[in-house]
Structure formats: C-alpha cells, structure tokens
Design a protein around this motif. Structure first.
Motif, mmCIF file in Angstrom:
data_model
loop_
_atom_site.group_PDB
_atom_site.id
_atom_site.type_symbol
_atom_site.label_atom_id
_atom_site.label_comp_id
_atom_site.label_asym_id
_atom_site.label_seq_id
_atom_site.Cartn_x
_atom_site.Cartn_y
_atom_site.Cartn_z
ATOM 1 N N SER A 14 -18.054 21.086 1.221
ATOM 2 C CA SER A 14 -17.153 21.598 1.386
ATOM 3 C C SER A 14 -16.404 21.777 1.276
ATOM 4 O O SER A 14 -15.008 21.901 1.171
ATOM 5 C CB SER A 14 -17.147 23.100 2.049
ATOM 6 O OG SER A 14 -18.750 23.443 1.485
ATOM 7 N N ALA A 15 -15.827 20.635 2.629
ATOM 8 C CA ALA A 15 -14.522 20.244 3.435
ATOM 9 C C ALA A 15 -13.945 19.285 1.923
ATOM 10 O O ALA A 15 -12.556 19.559 2.363
ATOM 11 C CB ALA A 15 -15.004 19.430 4.482
ATOM 12 N N ARG A 58 -14.518 19.414 -1.383
ATOM 13 C CA ARG A 58 -13.746 20.653 -2.049
ATOM 14 C C ARG A 58 -12.386 21.186 -1.734
ATOM 15 O O ARG A 58 -11.425 20.755 -2.789
ATOM 16 C CB ARG A 58 -14.778 21.553 -2.077
ATOM 17 C CG ARG A 58 -14.223 22.404 -3.374
ATOM 18 C CD ARG A 58 -15.126 23.574 -3.023
ATOM 19 N NE ARG A 58 -14.890 23.759 -1.782
ATOM 20 C CZ ARG A 58 -16.056 25.212 -1.680
ATOM 21 N NH1 ARG A 58 -16.836 25.566 -2.479
ATOM 22 N NH2 ARG A 58 -15.696 25.348 -0.280
ATOM 23 N N ASP A 59 -12.093 21.119 -0.433
ATOM 24 C CA ASP A 59 -11.056 22.026 0.029
ATOM 25 C C ASP A 59 -10.047 21.489 -0.133
ATOM 26 O O ASP A 59 -9.032 21.677 -0.220
ATOM 27 C CB ASP A 59 -11.425 22.960 0.882
ATOM 28 C CG ASP A 59 -12.240 23.830 1.026
ATOM 29 O OD1 ASP A 59 -12.481 23.705 -0.032
ATOM 30 O OD2 ASP A 59 -12.952 24.353 2.291
ATOM 31 N N MET A 60 -10.463 20.185 0.648
ATOM 32 C CA MET A 60 -8.958 18.998 0.540
ATOM 33 C C MET A 60 -8.806 18.666 -0.495
ATOM 34 O O MET A 60 -7.634 18.460 -0.978
ATOM 35 C CB MET A 60 -9.793 17.391 1.218
ATOM 36 C CG MET A 60 -10.307 18.136 2.883
ATOM 37 S SD MET A 60 -8.401 18.478 4.304
ATOM 38 C CE MET A 60 -8.971 18.248 5.586
ATOM 39 N N LEU A 98 -6.698 22.030 -2.009
ATOM 40 C CA LEU A 98 -5.519 22.077 -2.032
ATOM 41 C C LEU A 98 -4.709 21.179 -1.420
ATOM 42 O O LEU A 98 -3.595 21.174 -0.770
ATOM 43 C CB LEU A 98 -6.317 23.078 0.143
ATOM 44 C CG LEU A 98 -6.379 24.403 -0.065
ATOM 45 C CD1 LEU A 98 -6.969 24.682 1.053
ATOM 46 C CD2 LEU A 98 -5.664 24.882 -0.709
ATOM 47 N N HIS A 116 -5.304 17.706 -0.345
ATOM 48 C CA HIS A 116 -4.421 16.635 0.975
ATOM 49 C C HIS A 116 -5.232 15.802 0.374
ATOM 50 O O HIS A 116 -5.051 14.743 1.420
ATOM 51 C CB HIS A 116 -5.265 17.431 1.813
ATOM 52 C CG HIS A 116 -4.916 18.755 2.432
ATOM 53 N ND1 HIS A 116 -3.680 18.574 3.263
ATOM 54 C CD2 HIS A 116 -4.886 19.638 2.881
ATOM 55 C CE1 HIS A 116 -3.593 20.191 3.473
ATOM 56 N NE2 HIS A 116 -4.335 20.469 3.574
ATOM 57 N N GLY A 171 -17.118 28.783 -2.772
ATOM 58 C CA GLY A 171 -16.076 29.689 -2.214
ATOM 59 C C GLY A 171 -14.823 28.857 -2.518
ATOM 60 O O GLY A 171 -13.860 29.528 -2.460
ATOM 61 N N LEU A 172 -14.636 27.941 -3.472
ATOM 62 C CA LEU A 172 -13.231 27.824 -3.801
ATOM 63 C C LEU A 172 -12.580 27.150 -5.098
ATOM 64 O O LEU A 172 -13.460 25.865 -5.457
ATOM 65 C CB LEU A 172 -12.367 27.011 -2.777
ATOM 66 C CG LEU A 172 -10.736 26.681 -2.707
ATOM 67 C CD1 LEU A 172 -10.395 27.687 -2.612
ATOM 68 C CD2 LEU A 172 -10.138 25.524 -2.293
ATOM 69 N N ALA A 173 -12.271 27.552 -5.937
ATOM 70 C CA ALA A 173 -11.912 27.371 -7.314
ATOM 71 C C ALA A 173 -10.445 26.380 -7.349
ATOM 72 O O ALA A 173 -9.910 26.778 -7.077
ATOM 73 C CB ALA A 173 -12.717 28.268 -8.209
ATOM 74 N N ARG A 178 -21.192 23.747 7.536
ATOM 75 C CA ARG A 178 -20.202 24.584 5.927
ATOM 76 C C ARG A 178 -21.086 24.656 5.099
ATOM 77 O O ARG A 178 -20.897 25.478 4.343
ATOM 78 C CB ARG A 178 -18.660 23.914 6.205
ATOM 79 C CG ARG A 178 -18.089 24.556 7.276
ATOM 80 C CD ARG A 178 -16.243 24.424 6.776
ATOM 81 N NE ARG A 178 -15.969 24.636 5.321
ATOM 82 C CZ ARG A 178 -15.206 23.999 4.454
ATOM 83 N NH1 ARG A 178 -14.685 23.580 4.858
ATOM 84 N NH2 ARG A 178 -15.404 25.251 3.175
ATOM 85 N N GLU A 238 -21.844 27.578 2.389
ATOM 86 C CA GLU A 238 -21.672 27.743 1.077
ATOM 87 C C GLU A 238 -22.209 28.420 0.399
ATOM 88 O O GLU A 238 -22.138 28.824 -0.790
ATOM 89 C CB GLU A 238 -21.160 26.136 0.766
ATOM 90 C CG GLU A 238 -19.966 25.841 -0.494
ATOM 91 C CD GLU A 238 -19.480 26.608 -0.961
ATOM 92 O OE1 GLU A 238 -18.229 26.601 0.091
ATOM 93 O OE2 GLU A 238 -18.701 27.583 -1.271
#
Lengths: 389, 206
Positions: free
Chosen positions: A43-44, A46-48, A51, A53, A73-75, B74, B78
């Motif tokens: 998940s981390a 993916r978010d990085m 977004l 980073h 969680g984040l597309a 996390r 998910e």
C-alpha cells in the motif's frame, strides 16, 4: 548533473533487478542515478508512486491493472514498463495440516498440484484460511486458480486474508491462517523457524506467471521518454546479468545486505538457485523455473498477461470485462519495450499477445531476429486463455 | 458496486465520528488520541496488536482509521477497501483523497488515513488535520531521539578506538584522537567511521 530517479521496492528476492541496476552501475551506464528506497508495504509503495513521491516501483503484477481500473485504496493510471520476475512464490501450510495430509496418504511430493491440492482440501475439510500479501497479487490469483480448478472457490470456503510478507511466518505460527502463498525468502524463512512447511511452488500452478513488474505513472513515462528508456535499458541489463548462473552468488550477497533484505545469503540462495527446502532439515529440491529474471522473454510485458490479470480481477470485483481488458492491455507497454530495448541485444517476440497457458514445454517461436524459445507457460489443469485480438 | 459499498455501512449521520488508531506503541497512540480529542468530540479506539487486525476493524466498524505509513499492517487494512463479490464487507475503507493537498500533507507526515466511502469532507478534515499535526510532532521527536542515539553511539565508538590506540601505540589520549582525525581527513571519512573500522579490525585480530 545526471538526472536522478527514485524507485521503491519491497524486501523480496525479486527486487533483485533494481538492486543490481543500482549496485553494479547499469543505471549509471545509461546516464542516470538510480536511488532505491525500501518500502514497508505494498500500500505504501502504491501511494508513493500514485502521489509522485517516487518515479518507479517494484510492484505485484496485478497492482497496476487494479490501480488503472480504479480498484483498491488509491487509484492512478499506472503503466507496466516490463516484467521484473516470473514465478517465485510458494504455498505453505502449518505443520499440523501437513501432518494430517500425510496421515491421509499424501506423498509429500513438492511438485504435485493435483495430489497436494486434494489432500489440502481434505485435511482442512475444505474450509481454508489463506494468507496472501495483497488483495491484488499473483499469490491470490494462483490460489484461486489452483483451488478453483479443484472445486473450491472464493467466497464460500476460501477465506483469503491479507498479511504483509514479513509477517506471514508470525501469522501462520499464531494460527491466524492455515496456509499461505508468499514470495521468497519469506517462505523459506517460515520453514527455518518451523512454523510452516512448503507444499507447492507457484510455478507448479502456472509455469510462467508474471510476478513482479516495473511500474511507473502513465503521465510520467509520457513526459520523460529519455529517462524511461534509460531505466528500461538498465533494468534489462540487470535482468540479463541475473540470468547468468555464475552471478547468482554475488546476487545473493548483494541482496543480503542490510539496505535490502537484511537476511542471511544462504536463505536467499534457495530461490536464486531454484533449490527449495520444503521442510526443515530436508535436502533442497530442485524446482525448474522456480523464479526467472531473464530468458524466454521473461521481461517482455505481454499484453495478454495484462488481459489475463484483468479478466480475473474484473470477475471478482464485478466490473465489465471488456472495459477491464482494454485498460489492462494499455497498461502493459509492449510498445515501449520494443521501442526502447531495440539495439540492446534483447530479442523481441513477433507478437505482443500470446495464448496464455498453451506451451507445456519450451518451444521455439518466430521472433524479430528469427527464433526465440518461449515457455513452458502451462497451467497445471491444462487451461488455455485466449483473449483473441 | 457503488450501491453495495454504500449499503454495507449505514449509521445515523448525527452520531459521533468513530476513529480507530492503529499503533503498536502505546505512548505514540496516546499522543495521537490526545491530539484528536483536542480537535473535536470523537469516539477513539486504539488497536495496538496487529493480530487479526482485519477482523477487529470489522467489529469496530470505524469511520476513519489512522495508521503510520510505515506500518506493514497497512496491507491488511487494504483488504477492507476491496469489496469482493461474495464476501460482503462490513466496512469499505479508502485512502482518503477527498482533498488532494491534504492527502499529500498526510503522506509527508507519515500518516495514512482510511475513510469510509461516502463520508463528507467537512467531517474528515478536522480529524486528518489534527492527526497530521501529531504525526509531525512524533516524527520530529523520533528523528531527534535517533540523532541523539547516533551521537551517543559515535562518541562511545571514538572513545573505544582511542583506548585501543593508547594501548597499542603507547600514546596519549590527545595524540590518539589527533591520529584518528588525521586518518579520517586523509581518507575523506568521518572520525566515527575510522573508529568503527579500527574496532572491527581489532576484534578480528583478537
């Protein structure tokens, strides 16, 4: 000053192409600096990536498809530049279940998907709690395919739970799950600590499963064609280096370092040398194609691989299949692979889609330079997936 | 699918916002809870143990889950954001993206926030803002602590290396330090690195 690029990875043997590209100067040779950052979870990472980073990511092959389909969680629209590794997972069960399987007549063979699957179902009464590292993972897909073909499908008896790889051994040890599918070295580590026995390599379910991919944001690779090209060339060179048997010892030494896996190189060796030890104290068993970084077009992002992933994800998420196929095909950038790796000695398959599962053995096929060897890529139950273009 | 997500979780809008903080460190969790309580009237629960996290969260049915970005659990969370066909989930949580700027700020602070689908931005914002503030404080405290620990460890190492030199070469403490510093300058290294190398070598030669 050299352009810089940051890539995120998870501590797994299959992050090797990124580590090798960074440590052995393949990135520098392509004129950029590759910085690697270890991430604590999928998940981390993916978010990085989503977004901005990090520019590139070591990802489970279904993740870019799921993200591009807007699932999870984040597309974000994420592209697969190339495949980083093929196969490399193992199925493990608690010692108690393995014992029950043996009492019921299981031979204990490590490469027998029919027999082992039937005994697993029998020993658990068909109610199985499975641990996988992420909802969108080849691990989950392999479980669904394996047990599905043997008559157990998700939602009824199959309770699939998400557990991060480094926690998998603890989870099975604590009785949270009955079985897991996990990438190396975490399966071997669970064997070493005595909390699990490995019963089947993932390659016995699907002989050529795209496992990890090199993922970037679609907008990023469109806006940075030069850096994209350098990145792909560096990773391809690293994969070729990893495909050379003499380099395996150095590869496991590199991966063992604290910046990466921070584990003993003897545990890492098992995946790299295709010698898996299913039970503590047992002699390692040779598993053909346990994990591949190179050869047989291992790094080529087949659009049909994207299609295969999309079909399965779409069916479970209840989204339209045709739309999912369209999005997933666009994710797997075989066009960029052809454009950016021509002239590096990488051979190119004649087509960008193939039947998935049609090759029971290594088979010569037409390629741009004449002939290349593909496969084996068969499923254990002989299913062939044709996504017809 | 949207209908299923919505239907999975219905509660009167007037009720207090339910927040779950996932953190194994009781002190950290305490600080986060304090920050949240200052920001509003919420129902806050702390989950400190990762065992069976998905099930516990399903039982608690929170509106918002706050978790350290670096927490490997996390990925278990998910699972809650994936509404699969046959398995109806009691909660469908998503990484908060009601406000891209806020999401970015949260990530920078090392915070990951999951919110129930359909929750209004005005209700989430005070929670995330308060959590970001606390996470910033915590990460600053953590880096100060790490810096202090590192400095202490370096000093100890240099002391030990000086001791080794004094013993082996019969020189004074000042001379030993000068020698370490000169070697470090010649090799373009830090004094602590040279000290470390000397200690390692001495242990090998024992």
């Amino acid at each position: 000053m050299k352009p810089r690029l940051t890539a995120g990875f998870l501590p797994l043997v299959d992050c090797a192409p990124l580590v090798v590209a960074h440590e052995l100067g393949f990135a520098e040779r392509e004129g950029f600096q590759l910085d690697l950052v270890k991430q604590p979870s999928w998940s981390a990472i993916r978010d990085m990536l989503a977004l901005g980073h990090i520019e590139a990511a070591h990802m489970l092959s279904p993740m870019p498809v799921a993200m591009s389909l807007g699932l999870g969680g984040l597309a974000a629209r994420v592209d697969v530049l190339m495949v980083l590794s093929v196969n490399g997972n193992s199925m493990g069960v608690t010692p108690a279940i393995a014992e029950r399987m043996r009492a019921n007549g299981w031979s204990g063979a490590f490469n027998a998907p029919f027999e082992t699957g039937k005994h697993l179902i029998e020993a658990t009464g068909g109610e199985i709690r499975l641990g996988v590292p992420f909802p969108f993972s080849m691990h989950a897909e392999l479980f669904h395919h394996w047990l599905g073909a043997l008559g157990i499908s998700a939602g009824e008896a199959l309770d699939v739970r998400t557990i991060p790889p480094p926690r998998m051994a603890d989870a099975i040890g604590a009785g949270e799950i009955d079985a897991f599918c996990v990438g190396e070295p975490w399966g071997s580590l669970a064997v070493e600590t005595g909390v699990a026995e490995l019963v089947l390599p993932g390659s016995a379910i699907w002989a050529f499963a795209p496992e990890k991919v090199l993922a970037v944001r679609h907008e990023w690779c469109e806006a940075n064609p030069e850096l994209t090209r350098g990145l792909m060339r560096a990773i391809h060179a690293a994969s070729r280096w990893l495909g050379t048997p003499e380099n395996r010892m150095m590869a496991s030494e590199l991966l063992a370092r604290s910046d990466y896996l921070d584990l003993s190189d003897t545990i890492i060796d098992r995946a790299l040398t295709w010698t898996i030890q299913p039970r503590p104290g047992q002699i390692g068993e040779r598993v053909e194609n346990f994990q591949r970084f190179h050869g047989g077009a291992a790094t080529f992002p087949w659009r049909s691989q994207g299609a295969w992933i999309a079909t399965h994800i779409a069916a479970r998420a209840g989204i339209a299949r045709e739309e999912a196929l369209r999005v997933a095909r666009a994710c797997f950038r075989s066009d960029l692979y052809r454009a950016n790796l021509t002239g590096t000695g990488a051979d190119m398959p004649g087509a960008s889609e193939k039947l998935e599962g049609a090759l029971p053995r290594a088979t010569p096929v037409a390629s741009v330079r004449g002939e290349m060897i593909l496969g084996p890529d068969a499923f254990f139950d002989g299913q062939v997936f044709d996504f017809g273009t | 699918m949207a209908a299923r997500r919505g239907a999975a979780y219905i509660r009167p809008v007037s009720s207090k916002l339910r927040i779950t903080v996932v953190d194994a460190d009781p002190e950290r969790a305490h600080m986060i809870v304090d920050g949240l309580c200052e920001a509003g009237d919420f129902e806050v629960t702390v989950l400190g143990d990762d065992t069976g996290l998905a099930r516990k969260l399903a039982d608690l049915a929170p509106d918002v889950v706050l978790i350290d970005l670096a927490n490997p659990s996390r990925d278990t969370l998910e699972q809650l954001s994936v509404a699969t066909g046959a398995n109806s989930r009691p909660v469908a949580m998503f990484v908060d993206r009601s406000d891209p700027e806020m999401t970015r700020a949260a990530i920078q602070a090392g915070l990951s926030a999951y919110v129930v689908d359909g929750l209004k931005k005005e209700r989430i914002k005070p929670v995330i803002d308060a959590a970001i503030t606390r996470f910033h404080m915590l990460s600053q405290m953590r880096s100060e602590l790490n810096a202090a620990k590192a400095a202490l460890a370096e000093r100890k190492m240099i002391e030990r290396a000086k001791g080794l030199l004094i013993q082996a070469r019969g020189i004074s403490e000042d001379q030993a330090y000068a020698l370490l510093r000169k070697t470090a300058m010649d090799q373009g290294k830090k004094v602590a690195e040279v000290a470390q190398a000397l200690i390692t070598a001495a242990e090998l030669l024992k």
